[in-house]
Write a protein that holds these residues in place. Structure first.
Motif, PDB file in Angstrom:
ATOM      1  N   PRO A  55       0.834  -1.210   0.000  1.00  0.00           N
ATOM      2  CA  PRO A  55       0.000   0.000   0.000  1.00  0.00           C
ATOM      3  C   PRO A  55       0.866   1.257   0.000  1.00  0.00           C
ATOM      4  CG  PRO A  55      -0.931  -1.619   1.498  1.00  0.00           C
ATOM      5  CD  PRO A  55       0.396  -2.170   1.053  1.00  0.00           C
ATOM      6  N   LEU A  56       0.396   2.283  -0.694  1.00  0.00           N
ATOM      7  CA  LEU A  56       1.141   3.526  -0.857  1.00  0.00           C
ATOM      8  C   LEU A  56       0.602   4.574   0.110  1.00  0.00           C
ATOM      9  CD1 LEU A  56       3.268   5.056  -2.613  1.00  0.00           C
ATOM     10  CD2 LEU A  56       1.361   5.745  -4.084  1.00  0.00           C
ATOM     11  N   VAL A  57       1.506   5.211   0.860  1.00  0.00           N
ATOM     12  CA  VAL A  57       1.134   6.287   1.777  1.00  0.00           C
ATOM     13  C   VAL A  57       1.814   7.566   1.291  1.00  0.00           C
ATOM     14  CG1 VAL A  57       1.191   7.162   4.132  1.00  0.00           C
ATOM     15  CG2 VAL A  57       0.919   4.697   3.723  1.00  0.00           C
ATOM     16  N   ILE A  58       1.008   8.567   0.913  1.00  0.00           N
ATOM     17  CA  ILE A  58       1.524   9.844   0.442  1.00  0.00           C
ATOM     18  C   ILE A  58       1.321  10.883   1.533  1.00  0.00           C
ATOM     19  CG2 ILE A  58       1.351  11.651  -1.311  1.00  0.00           C
ATOM     20  CD1 ILE A  58       0.255   9.543  -3.227  1.00  0.00           C
ATOM     21  N   LYS A  59       2.410  11.418   2.052  1.00  0.00           N
ATOM     22  CA  LYS A  59       2.332  12.436   3.089  1.00  0.00           C
ATOM     23  C   LYS A  59       2.807  13.772   2.529  1.00  0.00           C
ATOM     24  CE  LYS A  59       5.484  12.777   6.248  1.00  0.00           C
ATOM     25  NZ  LYS A  59       6.430  12.583   7.372  1.00  0.00           N
ATOM     26  N   GLY A  60       2.365  14.842   3.150  1.00  0.00           N
ATOM     27  CA  GLY A  60       2.773  16.161   2.696  1.00  0.00           C
ATOM     28  C   GLY A  60       1.951  17.232   3.381  1.00  0.00           C
ATOM     29  N   GLN A  61       2.414  18.476   3.288  1.00  0.00           N
ATOM     30  CA  GLN A  61       1.712  19.557   3.964  1.00  0.00           C
ATOM     31  C   GLN A  61       0.305  19.713   3.396  1.00  0.00           C
ATOM     32  OE1 GLN A  61       4.761  22.227   1.984  1.00  0.00           O
ATOM     33  NE2 GLN A  61       3.284  23.760   2.607  1.00  0.00           N
ATOM     34  N   ARG A  62      -0.569  20.290   4.181  1.00  0.00           N
ATOM     35  CA  ARG A  62      -1.941  20.489   3.752  1.00  0.00           C
ATOM     36  C   ARG A  62      -2.006  21.320   2.467  1.00  0.00           C
ATOM     37  NH1 ARG A  62      -5.744  18.529   6.978  1.00  0.00           N
ATOM     38  NH2 ARG A  62      -5.494  18.443   9.253  1.00  0.00           N
ATOM     39  N   GLN A  63      -2.943  20.950   1.614  1.00  0.00           N
ATOM     40  CA  GLN A  63      -3.289  21.689   0.399  1.00  0.00           C
ATOM     41  C   GLN A  63      -2.184  21.689  -0.657  1.00  0.00           C
ATOM     42  OE1 GLN A  63      -5.662  25.312   1.039  1.00  0.00           O
ATOM     43  NE2 GLN A  63      -5.495  24.976   3.248  1.00  0.00           N
ATOM     44  N   CYS A  64      -1.324  20.659  -0.633  1.00  0.00           N
ATOM     45  CA  CYS A  64      -0.296  20.578  -1.668  1.00  0.00           C
ATOM     46  C   CYS A  64      -0.746  19.752  -2.880  1.00  0.00           C
ATOM     47  CB  CYS A  64       1.013  20.031  -1.106  1.00  0.00           C
ATOM     48  SG  CYS A  64       0.996  18.273  -0.697  1.00  0.00           S
ATOM     49  N   GLY A  65      -1.991  19.240  -2.846  1.00  0.00           N
ATOM     50  CA  GLY A  65      -2.532  18.555  -4.013  1.00  0.00           C
ATOM     51  C   GLY A  65      -2.609  17.045  -3.923  1.00  0.00           C
ATOM     52  N   LYS A  66      -2.423  16.480  -2.743  1.00  0.00           N
ATOM     53  CA  LYS A  66      -2.387  15.025  -2.593  1.00  0.00           C
ATOM     54  C   LYS A  66      -3.700  14.370  -3.045  1.00  0.00           C
ATOM     55  CE  LYS A  66      -1.617  15.245   1.833  1.00  0.00           C
ATOM     56  NZ  LYS A  66      -1.614  16.725   1.948  1.00  0.00           N
ATOM     57  N   THR A  67      -4.812  14.821  -2.488  1.00  0.00           N
ATOM     58  CA  THR A  67      -6.099  14.179  -2.758  1.00  0.00           C
ATOM     59  C   THR A  67      -6.476  14.291  -4.232  1.00  0.00           C
ATOM     60  OG1 THR A  67      -6.870  14.606  -0.506  1.00  0.00           O
ATOM     61  CG2 THR A  67      -8.553  14.156  -2.169  1.00  0.00           C
ATOM     62  N   PHE A  68      -6.313  15.492  -4.813  1.00  0.00           N
ATOM     63  CA  PHE A  68      -6.673  15.692  -6.212  1.00  0.00           C
ATOM     64  C   PHE A  68      -5.872  14.757  -7.118  1.00  0.00           C
ATOM     65  CE2 PHE A  68      -6.306  17.514 -10.402  1.00  0.00           C
ATOM     66  CZ  PHE A  68      -7.597  17.924 -10.692  1.00  0.00           C
ATOM     67  N   SER A  69      -4.562  14.682  -6.900  1.00  0.00           N
ATOM     68  CA  SER A  69      -3.706  13.862  -7.758  1.00  0.00           C
ATOM     69  C   SER A  69      -4.056  12.388  -7.634  1.00  0.00           C
ATOM     70  CB  SER A  69      -2.235  14.087  -7.404  1.00  0.00           C
ATOM     71  OG  SER A  69      -1.831  15.403  -7.738  1.00  0.00           O
TER      72      SER A  69
END
Length: 439
Positions: A21-35
């Protein structure tokens, strides 16, 4: 739609046999969910999407047994016909997974089961004070990737600059030949725009659509306010005011002649004992990065770093500029940088290097020697000077003239220049920093 480098990472992950499973972390509003959602819709027949912040009821799915069959039955019960599970054709997206620690524990069982792909996103993973931690972090059962706001190359793509132009820049850098003047002028203009806009996707898209800097600034400041809200909501009570004070001191820290982070600048009488945890919280939230001073400017850089002497830079140049006084954006676009010019350009290059995945180091001695950044490049140790104006390179020349003391392979001077060389000092325009990728 903005083209993002995470797309290639997602494709490579999907094509990996027996993937975790892939876990993508990053600061809020950097585009994770959209991508992630865009990728999922294009590459799977069925997308099962759970957002634990918008729908806290989904957390209950993971309260009991974490067997995959049990979890998929409960997802079907809550989502109805939005949850279709077909081996090899379904992807499960667990959004804001930090709000459901046991969902992260379940990744071990999804990996063992292997029927469905799983992608998770998280904004505050591992941040102190944010919710409960999972009983068991699935070591070896997840692939962790960090996503950042748009880097300068992605910003160029958004502005219609394609591979042909970028390859021309690479060719000029490799051959150390000047960039044609028309292209040089256009790139300088785009880099100044990137300085004030940065890489937050909503900000970039708004700029592309409207070219209105007032709305760009409002969106940026709304993001800053949302970060400060996170500090109030999610930090431990005793740390909340300290974290905000620490965060709000960053422009003042960088405006000093010696930009070393000082806790006394946060608040009179401030000490590491009082504020170190607050700074760590902001760093863990991926909002800032530290740049460590070196005992000596030589490899290995991490081995020579001094852990309690550092600068702090914002991870996104646009958000940093938005924290400065009104009118700063206009001044930058006009080339009038005044007293903040050093802080702006240093944070700009820190933004570029951090988004490339580089750790940040600098060199400062009380004797007066000071180098803005030191990095590994082409297998050697290189000094990097950032010049907002023509500037001198006295410290660089001093270090290069004493090879018996300093084991340095060369230097790069970034500023308002075209490409050139003087002995061991390579002069480059600021905008070429994003191509210094050779380690």
């Amino acid at each position: 739609m903005l083209k993002r480098k995470i797309e290639d990472i997602l494709v490579n992950w999907k094509n990996t046999p027996k993937k975790t499973p892939l876990v993508i972390k990053g600061q809020r509003q950097c585009g994770k969910t959209f991508s992630v959602l865009d990728f999922a819709e294009k590459n799977y027949d069925h997308v099962v999407y759970l957002n634990f912040v918008k729908n806290p009821d989904y957390i209950k799915i993971f309260d009991g047994s974490l067997e995959v069959d049990n979890l998929t039955i409960l997802m079907s019960a809550l989502l109805g016909d939005k949850a279709i599970f077909e081996t090899g054709k379904t992807v499960i997206i667990l959004d804001e997974i930090q709000d459901c620690p046991e969902a992260r524990t379940s990744l071990k069982f999804f990996k063992e089961d292997g029927r469905f792909d799983v992608i998770c996103t998280g904004s505050l993973l591992g941040v102190k004070g944010y919710g409960k931690q999972p009983k068991s972090v699935p070591v070896g059962s997840e692939t962790l990737v960090e996503m950042k706001p748009l880097d300068f190359e992605e910003f160029l793509w958004a502005n219609g600059i394609g591979d042909q132009v970028i390859n021309k820049l690479k060719e000029c850098l490799q051959n150390e030949t000047p960039i044609p003047e028309a292209l040089h002028s256009r790139m300088q203009q785009l880099f100044l725009q990137y300085t004030v806009i940065g890489g937050m996707p909503e900000v970039v898209q708004n700029f592309i659509d409207t070219k209105q800097m007032n709305t760009v600034l409002q969106i940026q400041r709304n993001i800053i306010y949302s970060y400060e809200d996170d500090m109030v909501k999610y930090a431990e009570d005793k740390d909340k005011p300290l974290i905000r004070e620490c965060f709000q001191s960053i422009p003042k820290q960088l405006s000093k002649e010696n930009k070393k982070f000082q806790y006394s600048v946060v608040k009179k009488g401030g000490t590491a004992a009082k504020f170190a945890g607050s700074l760590q919280w902001i760093e863990d939230a991926n909002i800032v990065s530290r740049c460590y001073n070196l005992e000596l400017p030589e490899l290995p850089l991490d081995g020579n770093s001094i852990q309690d002497i550092f600068k702090v830079y914002m991870n996104d140049t646009g958000l940093f500029v938005s924290m400065l006084e009104d009118g700063t954006q206009y001044d930058i676009l006009q080339g009038n940088l005044y007293g903040y010019k050093g802080a702006i350009f240093e944070n700009l290059i820190a933004d570029v290097f951090t988004k490339m995945g580089r750790k940040l180091y600098y060199y400062h001695k009380d004797s007066g020697l000071e180098i803005d950044f030191v990095m590994r490049y082409k297998g050697g140790c290189y000094l990097v000077e950032v010049k907002s104006t023509t500037g001198n390179t006295k410290s660089t020349k001093t270090i290069l003239s004493h090879p018996e003391k300093y084991h340095v392979d060369g230097a790069i001077k970034l500023g308002q220049y075209n490409i050139g060389r003087a002995d061991r000092i390579l002069t480059l325009p600021l905008y070429l920093a994003f191509l210094l990728t050779q380690y």
